[in-house]
Design a protein around this motif. Structure first.
Motif, PDB file in Angstrom:
ATOM      1  N   ALA A 338       4.446  -9.543   2.240  1.00 42.23           N
ATOM      2  CA  ALA A 338       4.125  -9.151   0.609  1.00 42.23           C
ATOM      3  C   ALA A 338       2.861  -8.266   0.567  1.00 42.23           C
ATOM      4  CB  ALA A 338       3.627 -10.522   0.044  1.00 42.23           C
ATOM      5  N   ILE A 339       3.015  -7.599  -0.631  1.00 42.21           N
ATOM      6  CA  ILE A 339       1.466  -6.703  -0.863  1.00 42.21           C
ATOM      7  C   ILE A 339       0.496  -7.584  -0.713  1.00 42.21           C
ATOM      8  CG2 ILE A 339       1.814  -7.196  -3.310  1.00 42.21           C
ATOM      9  CD1 ILE A 339       0.855  -4.290  -3.642  1.00 42.21           C
ATOM     10  N   ARG A 340      -0.524  -7.051  -0.083  1.00 42.85           N
ATOM     11  CA  ARG A 340      -1.885  -7.726   0.063  1.00 42.85           C
ATOM     12  C   ARG A 340      -2.913  -7.476  -0.633  1.00 42.85           C
ATOM     13  NH1 ARG A 340      -1.328  -5.412   5.462  1.00 42.85           N
ATOM     14  NH2 ARG A 340       0.131  -6.790   6.833  1.00 42.85           N
ATOM     15  N   GLY A 341      -2.547  -6.673  -2.007  1.00 48.86           N
ATOM     16  CA  GLY A 341      -3.548  -6.560  -2.761  1.00 48.86           C
ATOM     17  C   GLY A 341      -3.643  -5.060  -3.128  1.00 48.86           C
ATOM     18  N   ALA A 342      -3.614  -4.767  -4.422  1.00 49.57           N
ATOM     19  CA  ALA A 342      -3.660  -3.277  -4.731  1.00 49.57           C
ATOM     20  C   ALA A 342      -5.010  -2.736  -5.390  1.00 49.57           C
ATOM     21  CB  ALA A 342      -2.715  -2.965  -6.002  1.00 49.57           C
TER      22      ALA A 342
END
Length: 678
Positions: A338-342
């Protein structure tokens, strides 16, 4: 006893890692091959010692090495399933380990084991990566090094890269190493000394060639209006922007910050090519894993107002998040983590400097160091050619690599206060020092604020280095001094989360002996001082938008009318009501305000040591050395209160368990019935 080959490896690694021109923090890896007696068979066995995953060369110790049986490791070639399944080989390294303990083998283990050399160094020097990221890096490699160094096109680290480099060495017996496209260098030797010498020759030769043949202005001309502000002015602007930027960088998860205004950074930000180069992002995997694929760059001149800068930073942050989400969506597969932060990890402000972020201070500082490495790499590449980092697709393959995700999952669970920044007044001794010590032990970054700078710095040093705590001078009765201390906090750690109003003093006198000066002094330090600290901190807390805690160390005297104590008790009552007032006012911003009411904390107390203890002992008719026990005997629990008890209360109040509590006063007095809250 350490094997001689391993001992040589550790010494070489420490020397190479101690000089930042050779490699960045925790970057690169080194190895040695040698023989030991197998304790099971009694026969000699050939071993590979290699720096383990996540270690740092400059501080490498024996426990940081992975030790593998070389015959078993090389036998993996026979079961290698091919490039599409090469990640499986990392798990296979575990079946090659020799003995107990040691570090986990890294992804580069195959390179070290398969290359036919007794000693191998893989490093990330700025000069070497500059050649590796140049558009014509292969031609430059041949021109600079002749046939002593071979070009290897970009390939993600792994088993196949190990096979490739092993084959290159075999085909080029004259070669001492190679340039890894987009990545770094690898060198080797028959002895530890030869490997180190070859590594340094590649690094120094590349640096000398860049210096002698590079352009005078590799980043282009200076942009008018984007030059560095004078030091005092840029530090003031940095402090004014810090809370806002940290809040933006912490949208997905709380971050600690680090501020850098080195000439390298300021000169880059003043250049005409900085926007285009920043947009290209970093190339070396170690760089972008620490800095994200690219920074966020404020596109306003240095003299832009703080208000305009904040407004634009918020717009750019929204765009950055959308761009990073698009990057993730473009390259993610069903198997991707999952994306780890933008949010950005590097924020660049022309004329001011760089703000870098991480889960703790060390990570934030190192992220900034890595971006400085990236600037140096871009300068070198642009000096000779055109900076051409690896593609976003390749960056994504590494950033969201299953093996990288596994490494992150192995990290220890964070402590309760990790990522929180605490500002504690009167923290060089007594209760304040105990609070600072407890918060640091729980993972917080701590600012030890005290009237005595030397004592504040000494107390901070006891807690650890500057990544853990700093000491600042703070006369809490002086508004400018308080603001300077808060600004120092913002510059040191990027923001502020937790304020403890602990600074205090006391003069034990009856009414008729209490002078106006006595009254003013105590009210200035505690009532006015707490107000000034809370006001300055609240501004930053509100700008961050992350909530926070304000804790007042009041006293049981705020509710109990003790004898001969008019000035002290009155100012403590003032502090107690500030808790209630600020709990109501700051609650809408997620800031909780609570108080602690200690009693009779004699041990380690600067107040008691400064005459208060003697006065109170005389008032109660006891010896001063018996005062602590006297206070204990008059309590319900009959137990003395010590500074650590108050620190425990601060820990609980500011931890996750009481996240819905505000406006509360907690007695820490072993039970004084007259001070029960009603």
């Amino acid at each position: 006893m350490t094997n001689p080959a391993a001992a040589d490896l550790i010494a070489r690694s420490n020397r190479l890692g101690a000089d930042p021109k050779n490699t960045n923090y925790a970057g690169g890896n080194t190895s040695a091959k040698g023989t030991e007696t197998d304790p099971v068979t009694g026969e000699p066995v050939e071993l590979l010692w290699v720096k383990g995953s996540g270690g740092d060369l400059g501080t490498l110790q024996e426990k940081g090495l992975a030790v593998l049986r070389l015959d078993r490791m090389r036998s993996l070639v026979n079961v290698y399933p091919g490039l599409d399944r090469e990640d499986e080989m990392v798990a296979a390294f575990d079946y090659c380990l020799h003995g107990k303990g040691g570090a986990a083998p890294s992804i580069d283990t195959a390179m070290h084991g398969l290359v036919d050399a007794a000693h191998v160094d893989h490093l990330h020097p700025d000069s070497g990566i500059a050649i590796a990221t140049a558009a014509d890096g292969e031609e430059l490699t041949a021109k600079i090094f002749g046939d002593k160094v071979v070009w290897v096109p970009w390939r993600r680290p792994g088993f196949q890269l190990g096979l490739d480099i092993a084959a290159i060495k075999e085909k080029n017996p004259q070669a001492i190493g190679c340039i890894l496209g987009g990545h770094g260098i690898t060198a080797w030797g028959d002895t530890s000394e030869e490997s180190e010498r070859n590594s340094l020759w590649i690094i120094d030769t590349a640096a000398a060639y860049i210096a002698e043949n590079g352009k005078a202005e590799p980043f282009g001309a200076v942009r008018a209006g984007f030059e560095a502000l004078p030091e005092a002015e840029r530090h003031a602007k940095a402090a004014a922007l810090a809370a806002t930027i940290r809040g933006l960088a912490s949208t997905d998860k709380p971050m600690v910050g680090h501020y850098t205004d080195s000439d390298v950074v300021l000169d880059f930000l003043a250049s005409s090519n900085a926007p285009a180069l920043a947009e290209l992002g970093t190339s070396c995997p170690d760089h972008f894993l620490r800095t994200k694929v690219k920074p966020m760059l404020l596109d306003l001149p240095a003299d832009a107002s703080v208000e305009d800068s904040i407004a634009r930073l918020k717009e750019l942050h929204e765009a950055y998040r959308a761009d990073y989400q698009a990057y993730y969506d473009a390259h993610a597969t069903d198997e991707s983590p999952a994306i780890r932060g933008a949010d950005p990890l590097i924020v660049l402000v022309p004329g001011v400097g760089m703000f870098s972020y991480g889960a703790n201070k060390q990570t934030a500082r190192v992220a900034g160091e890595f971006y400085v490495n990236a600037i140096n790499v871009m300068r070198g590449a642009e000096s000779l050619s055109t900076y051409t980092p690896i593609s976003d697709a390749e960056k994504f393959r590494i950033e969201y690599w299953a093996l990288e995700e596994a490494k992150l999952q192995r990290m220890p669970k964070p402590k309760t206060h990790q990522g929180r920044i605490a500002f504690v007044t009167g923290a060089a001794s007594g209760i304040g020092k105990a609070i600072a010590t407890r918060l640091a032990a729980e993972g917080a970054c701590v600012v030890v604020a005290d009237l005595d700078l030397e004592k504040a710095q000494a107390a901070a040093a006891e807690l650890g280095g500057a990544d853990v705590a700093i000491g600042v001078a703070a006369n809490v009765a002086d508004a400018d001094g308080v603001q300077a201390a808060i600004d120092a906090t913002l510059l040191a750690f990027g923001g502020i989360d937790l304020v403890v109003n602990n600074a205090g003093l006391s003069l034990s006198k009856p009414l008729l002996e209490t002078t106006e000066k006595d009254w003013d002094l105590q009210h200035d330090v505690m009532a006015k001082g707490s107000f000034l600290v809370s006001k300055a901190a609240a501004k930053a807390l509100i700008e961050q938008g992350l909530g926070g805690d304000v804790v007042y160390i009041s006293s049981k005297n705020s509710v109990f009318a003790g004898p001969n104590n008019i000035a002290y008790s009155a100012t403590k009552a003032d502090q107690a009501h500030q808790v209630r007032l600020l709990a109501v006012e700051l609650g809408e911003h997620g800031v909780r305000v609570n108080g602690i009411n200690p009693d009779g904390v004699v041990r380690g107390s600067g107040i008691f040591a400064a005459g208060w203890g003697a006065n109170r002992a005389a008032t109660y008719g006891v010896k001063e050395e018996d005062l602590g026990q006297f206070y204990a005997n008059r309590t319900i629990l009959k137990r003395e209160v010590v500074p650590e008890n108050v620190a425990d209360a601060v820990y609980v109040l500011t931890g996750p368990e009481l996240s819905r509590t505000t406006g509360l006063h907690i007695p820490v007095d072993s039970g004084v019935a007259q001070a029960f809250l009603r």
